[in-house]
Design an enzyme around this catalytic site. Structure first.
Site, PDB file in Angstrom:
ATOM      1  N   GLU A   1      -0.410  -1.395  99.536  1.00 21.48           N
ATOM      2  CA  GLU A   1      -1.147  -0.712 100.128  1.00 21.48           C
ATOM      3  C   GLU A   1      -1.304  -2.016 101.467  1.00 21.48           C
ATOM      4  O   GLU A   1      -2.527  -3.060 101.025  1.00 21.48           O
ATOM      5  CB  GLU A   1      -2.387  -1.032  98.684  1.00 21.48           C
ATOM      6  CG  GLU A   1      -2.312   0.138  97.777  1.00 21.48           C
ATOM      7  CD  GLU A   1      -3.498   0.498  97.137  1.00 21.48           C
ATOM      8  OE1 GLU A   1      -3.932   1.344  96.281  1.00 21.48           O
ATOM      9  OE2 GLU A   1      -4.565  -1.017  97.071  1.00 21.48           O
TER      10      GLU A   1
ATOM     11  N   GLU B   1      -0.615   6.155  93.437  1.00 21.44           N
ATOM     12  CA  GLU B   1      -1.144   6.046  92.311  1.00 21.44           C
ATOM     13  C   GLU B   1      -2.205   6.932  92.358  1.00 21.44           C
ATOM     14  O   GLU B   1      -2.989   7.598  93.562  1.00 21.44           O
ATOM     15  CB  GLU B   1      -2.374   4.776  92.672  1.00 21.44           C
ATOM     16  CG  GLU B   1      -1.373   3.027  92.361  1.00 21.44           C
ATOM     17  CD  GLU B   1      -1.692   1.787  92.583  1.00 21.44           C
ATOM     18  OE1 GLU B   1      -3.081   2.172  93.041  1.00 21.44           O
ATOM     19  OE2 GLU B   1      -1.693   1.318  93.577  1.00 21.44           O
TER      20      GLU B   1
END
Length: 720
Positions: free
Chosen positions: A161, A320
């Site tokens: 991320e 995710e």
């Protein structure tokens, strides 16, 4: 456009190496060693076939500077491999160990006020720090050397991320690199001065060594918007450069194992220019967390539509999402019954061939202890774990049926998205601070669903004109270059329909306003396409900063002649071409109060073999859906893939084999109540919360009842 890396998909440890990947982040370093065996037992029971490992394990891999310990990780990977579970191994650089920060505090980011961002969370490092880069790349090389020949490690998860905590850094390292970045971008200081419009407020710089970061300037001072937009680009580029350095350090040693990094695409976060990032990964992956409330499924589909475009037609990877509630929002809603399955298969319906969660086992301590997981605090005797197991079985069924590797069929319409425009709409010097390009994309996407149609979402920078779209939509694409406008005009001239939103084309890529009237982009070419000219913006809203759309003594909304309503922004169109048709005008007392009564609000203009439709004011999604229906979109136009999908309460997508011989239809219920869908073809593969109402008709179709949160997947094989 830059060249893309060749597509490479990570193999599973199945006999064929194929199958839809299913699993999640696995963090065994949070637990005693004897928990691993039980984890693997439960993973096998849930049909898990892959895990992402060691994402935040730098301090366990290198507990002391220069002392690398792999024994614990070797043991976990060995047990996973023997159980047939593949590993997507991380570079582990997302969170550095405390010893590094103690030894080298100069790697810490600095905020716009000059405050050092302290360690203790994730990404507490500067992407421009040469010191941090040295340590991070050494770790990448050590991992790659150690696991280069390990057959259980089938892919690399680089970073995590990017930009979550260090998207904006105002350190001296960043200043040095920003000056270099500006020199590469502009070449000469005169070109930078021209681009930034430094003649305003005495901001002229004599050399690149005088270029500054847009740090806090005191009070409510306004930043030069062109400088701020370049700082946004710079932050994206610095993190992308850091990712590529990590990737290259790994692939120089492990060239055969594909690399990815997880994007953060949802309509509440899309911080990077992922159209650039998508070219630099071997397969595209994303972290998506649902938006609570009535937009839940629609928002997921809109985000996935962009992901499908970023993947260029190849499968993509959900790295995710959540089994239920997260812990980082003001309102952490849980998922209702059926939504775990529905959401996961919705990603598959939009082209994903991997469904993974954060995380496998729910933590008992730390910042994410109350973030839901595949194995919750309640253990295996729980609704969540049983739902995870049910999902694993469904994904195996879809794998066995041949879904993996099939392609998502494109829609007839493309909604264009651009990261620069999203960054630009955040600027505090615009006529309204309530603009949001990405949210407008979402509203248009939902409007198409409400009209019984489906649109794709595709980056402006891509070659959307070559994909066979009949219509493109430009929602708040506020910044358009001359080249962008020429492409748009050429699309219309060649027979396409161009729908232009109210705040589109007001500036160019340098944040310069085009002259001659609005929209000014393309030196008037966009106005020529639309056959209109606007002189001013009429902005509604409160005078107390509340943003509730009211102001004492002033109208809170303006009605259009067709009954639609605008509440924020109206363009004062003062002239139209002779062949422009006014589809709706401002009308009524509120319009008269603002001297807009009779002024064109929605227009149509022929252009070459196509047309331009101008939406000169903000409309909510229900009015947009009505407008789409009136202009021939939806079921009446044949724009949907077949009659069964014409129900606006159903999302219908198709995935098909490259030769078109096998097709999978996905039907998802958007409504809260059960509904009936007739005319469904094919063999049912997954029927989650739905049932056939009757035997097949003579036509071979069946009517189904779809309960709330239902998803139906059918397979059709062409004869001959």
């Amino acid at each position: 456009m830059t060249s893309r890396r060749p597509f490479k998909w990570p193999a599973l440890l199945t006999e064929s190496g194929r199958g839809i990947a299913f699993g999640g982040d696995y963090n065994p370093d949070q637990w005693p060693d004897d928990v691993v065996a039980d984890d693997i037992r439960l993973m096998k029971q849930a049909h898990v076939n892959t895990v992402a490992l060691a994402i935040f394990s730098w301090d366990r891999i290198e507990p002391i500077e220069g002392a690398f310990t792999f024994d614990w990780l070797d043991g976990v990977i060995d047990q996973l491999g023997r159980a047939g579970i593949a590993v997507d191994l991380s570079s582990a650089t997302a969170a550095a160990p405390m010893w590094l920060y103690e030894s080298h505090p100069e790697v810490l980011p600095v905020d716009r006020y000059g405050h050092v961002v302290n360690p203790g969370s994730r990404q507490s490092w500067r992407p421009t720090s040469p010191v941090f880069r040295q340590y991070a790349l050494r770790l990448c090389r050590e991992l790659a050397e150690h696991y280069r020949d390990n057959p259980t490690v089938t892919a690399w998860h680089v970073g995590n991320e990017y930009g979550w905590n260090n998207r904006y850094d105002y350190s001296d390292d960043a200043l040095r690199e920003f000056r270099r970045w500006c020199e590469r971008r502009y070449g000469t200081i005169d070109a930078l001065n021209a681009a930034w419009g430094t003649a305003f407020w005495s901001q002229h710089v004599n050399g690149f060594d005088e270029v500054l970061l847009p740090r806090h300037m005191g009070g409510d001072s306004m930043v030069n918007p062109a400088q701020q937009l370049d700082f946004e680009r710079f932050g994206n580029d610095m993190l992308l450069d850091f990712y590529k350095a990590e990737r290259d350090a790994i692939t120089s040693i492990c060239p055969d194992k594909p690399c990815t990094t997880n994007f953060m695409v949802s309509t509440d976060q899309c911080c990077m220019d992922y159209a650039q990032w998508a070219d630099e990964v071997d397969f595209v992956s994303n972290d998506h967390y649902f938006h609570e409330g009535e937009s839940h499924l629609d928002e997921l589909a809109c985000s996935d539509a962009l992901m499908a475009s970023l993947a260029h037609g190849d499968p993509w990877y959900v790295m995710e999402h959540s089994t239920s509630a997260v812990q980082w929002k003001p309102w952490n809603a849980r998922k209702r019954h059926g939504e775990l399955m529905r959401d996961s298969l919705a990603h598959v319906a939009l082209g994903a061939d991997a469904i993974n969660f954060f995380q496998w086992r729910q933590s008992t301590s730390g910042a994410e202890a109350f973030h839901s997981a595949m194995l919750p605090h309640a253990g295996e005797d729980s609704k969540l774990y049983r739902g995870v197991t049910e999902l694993g079985e469904a994904l195996e069924t879809l794998s066995d049926a041949g879904v993996q590797g099939t392609c998502l069929r494109r829609a007839d319409t493309a909604i264009l998205f651009d990261a620069t425009c999203e960054w630009a709409t955040r600027c505090e010097t615009l006529p309204s601070m309530r603009l949001s390009h990405w949210h407008d994309v979402r509203d248009w996407y939902r409007a198409f669903l409400d009209a019984g149609a489906r649109a794709d979402v595709i980056p402006l920078a891509y070659d959307w004109s070559g994909y066979g779209y009949r219509t493109i939509v430009l929602p708040t694409l506020i910044a358009l270059s001359d080249a962008d406008v020429r492409r748009i005009a050429d699309f219309a001239r060649s027979g396409g329909r161009v729908v232009v939103g109210y705040a589109t084309g007001l500036i160019d890529e340098r944040f310069h306003v085009g002259l001659g009237g609005y929209p000014g982009a393309g030196n008037g070419l966009l106005r020529e396409l639309l056959g209109i000219r606007s002189e001013e913006f009429n902005i509604l809203g409160s005078d107390d900063g509340s943003g509730d759309g009211t102001s004492e003594g002033e109208p809170a909304a303006i009605t259009l002649s067709n009954g639609m309503t605008t509440r924020l922004w109206q363009n004062d169109v003062t002239s139209t071409a002779q062949d422009t048709t006014v589809l709706a005008a401002y009308a009524g007392a509120a319009a008269a109060e603002w001297e807009l009564d009779g002024t064109p609000a929605v227009t149509r203009h022929p252009y070459g073999d196509g047309e331009g439709i101008y939406i000169g004011c903000d409309l909510d999604r229900h009015d947009l859906a009505r407008l789409l229906g009136e202009r021939g979109f939806g079921a009446a136009s044949g724009a949907t893939v077949d009659a069964a999908a014409a129900n606006p309460r159903v999302i219908h997508t198709i995935r098909e084999s490259e030769d078109g011989a096998v097709r999978f239809d996905f039907y998802l219920n958007r409504a809260k109540e059960a509904l009936q869908v007739p005319g469904i073809e094919g063999e049912p593969i997954i029927a989650h919360r739905c049932a056939a109402l009757e035997a097949p008709e003579s036509s071979g179709t069946v009517a189904y009842t779809l309960d709330r949160n239902a998803i139906l997947v059918t397979r059709t094989v062409s004869r001959g």
